[in-house]
Write a protein that holds these residues in place. Structure first.
Motif, mmCIF file in Angstrom:
data_model
loop_
_atom_site.group_PDB
_atom_site.id
_atom_site.type_symbol
_atom_site.label_atom_id
_atom_site.label_comp_id
_atom_site.label_asym_id
_atom_site.label_seq_id
_atom_site.Cartn_x
_atom_site.Cartn_y
_atom_site.Cartn_z
ATOM 1 N N ILE A 16 0.838 -1.203 0.000
ATOM 2 C CA ILE A 16 0.000 0.000 0.000
ATOM 3 C C ILE A 16 0.874 1.255 0.000
ATOM 4 C CG2 ILE A 16 -1.729 1.311 1.302
ATOM 5 C CD1 ILE A 16 -2.638 -1.493 2.454
ATOM 6 N N TYR A 20 0.976 4.254 -2.699
ATOM 7 C CA TYR A 20 0.619 5.608 -2.295
ATOM 8 C C TYR A 20 1.783 6.591 -2.510
ATOM 9 C CZ TYR A 20 -3.798 3.932 -0.303
ATOM 10 O OH TYR A 20 -5.059 3.401 -0.132
ATOM 11 N N ILE A 36 -1.966 3.490 8.479
ATOM 12 C CA ILE A 36 -2.788 2.410 7.941
ATOM 13 C C ILE A 36 -3.065 1.429 9.060
ATOM 14 C CG2 ILE A 36 -2.861 0.462 6.321
ATOM 15 C CD1 ILE A 36 -0.753 2.081 4.639
ATOM 16 N N PHE A 61 -8.015 -1.209 6.356
ATOM 17 C CA PHE A 61 -8.292 -2.289 5.413
ATOM 18 C C PHE A 61 -8.641 -3.552 6.189
ATOM 19 C CE2 PHE A 61 -5.572 0.654 3.112
ATOM 20 C CZ PHE A 61 -6.315 0.817 1.947
ATOM 21 N N TYR A 83 -7.031 -0.213 -2.903
ATOM 22 C CA TYR A 83 -6.133 0.797 -2.329
ATOM 23 C C TYR A 83 -6.367 2.158 -2.987
ATOM 24 C CZ TYR A 83 -3.525 -3.439 -0.911
ATOM 25 O OH TYR A 83 -3.150 -4.646 -0.414
ATOM 26 N N TYR A 87 -7.622 5.785 -1.566
ATOM 27 C CA TYR A 87 -6.750 6.949 -1.798
ATOM 28 C C TYR A 87 -7.554 8.082 -2.431
ATOM 29 C CZ TYR A 87 -2.501 9.573 -3.042
ATOM 30 O OH TYR A 87 -1.526 10.534 -3.154
#
Ligand SMILES: [Zn+2]
Length: 229
Positions: A16, A20, A36, A61, A83, A87
């Motif tokens: 992730i 990102y 996260i 998540f 993801y 975002y």
């Protein structure tokens, strides 16, 4: 299984964060720095929680799903789309949305869809298996006023309920020293309690083996406190 899923956390977190970072670089944002957290939600794959007065901004998540997708149930494409979906929620808070993309309200409204279009996320608020493969016509999604307001409202209501549930899940229901029983591991003692923004993790010693177990799961599967101390 739960322990196994938690072992996936560093791998998923790296995946992730790497994605990102690339998006951040492209957009001049700092999404890769947003904390996260992983939970065991069975209904929601992921979510972005904007900063509020009592909580810092975060991505969440569900290991319940992501864990399984490592076994091929959910493709990597779909995982990446998940993801990006979250975002895009983060983006709605951090980029300027042109006025003409503000016509549709809701967390999955046109502003969010506009953000999706910038990063190649599927502008859909539900999960469709292998949907990532489809080519998306962002033009029509962004311009055509085809919103189902009732559905958007429903999702927002659900989101509120979820926030309440998260708060509930973050309440510590055990104490260090509490004894619990487990159908397989037998009797164990709570050694440490780890409070997370939307969950509580218990470190439990069964014999000489230490297991990390999500309190939510523990409560649900009726691990019991053996005695009230
Ligand atoms: Zn969403």
């Amino acid at each position: 299984m739960l322990k196994m899923l938690h072992d996936e956390e560093p791998v998923l977190r790296a995946e992730i964060t790497a994605l990102y970072s690339v998006l951040d670089h492209k957009l001049g944002l700092r999404g890769a720095e947003v904390p996260i957290t992983f939970g065991m939600d069975e209904k929601v794959l992921g979510s972005y929680l904007p900063p509020s007065y009592d909580d810092e901004e975060q991505f969440q998540f569900s290991l319940f799903f992501i864990g399984f997708c490592m076994n091929g149930q959910i493709s990597k494409n779909d995982r990446i789309n998940l993801y990006k979906h979250e975002y895009a929620h983060y983006m709605t808070r951090h980029i300027n949305i042109p006025d003409r993309y503000n016509w549709q309200p809701g967390v999955h409204g046109s502003a969010w869809k506009y953000c999706c279009s910038l990063i190649g996320a599927i502008p859909a608020d539900y999960y469709i298996e292998e949907s990532s493969i489809k080519k998306i016509d962002y033009e029509s999604v962004l311009e055509r006023p085809s919103v189902d307001h009732k559905q958007v409202q429903l999702l927002d209501t659900y989101r509120t309920q979820r926030a309440i549930k998260n708060m509930e899940n973050a309440k510590i229901k055990y104490e260090i020293g509490d004894t619990v029983t487990h159908p397989k591991f037998g009797e164990g003692t709570v050694q440490d309690i780890e409070k997370q923004p939307s969950s509580v993790r218990l470190h439990i010693l069964f014999g000489d083996e230490l297991k990390v177990i999500d309190q939510k799961w523990l409560v649900k599967t009726e691990y019991k406190k053996v005695s009230e101390r």
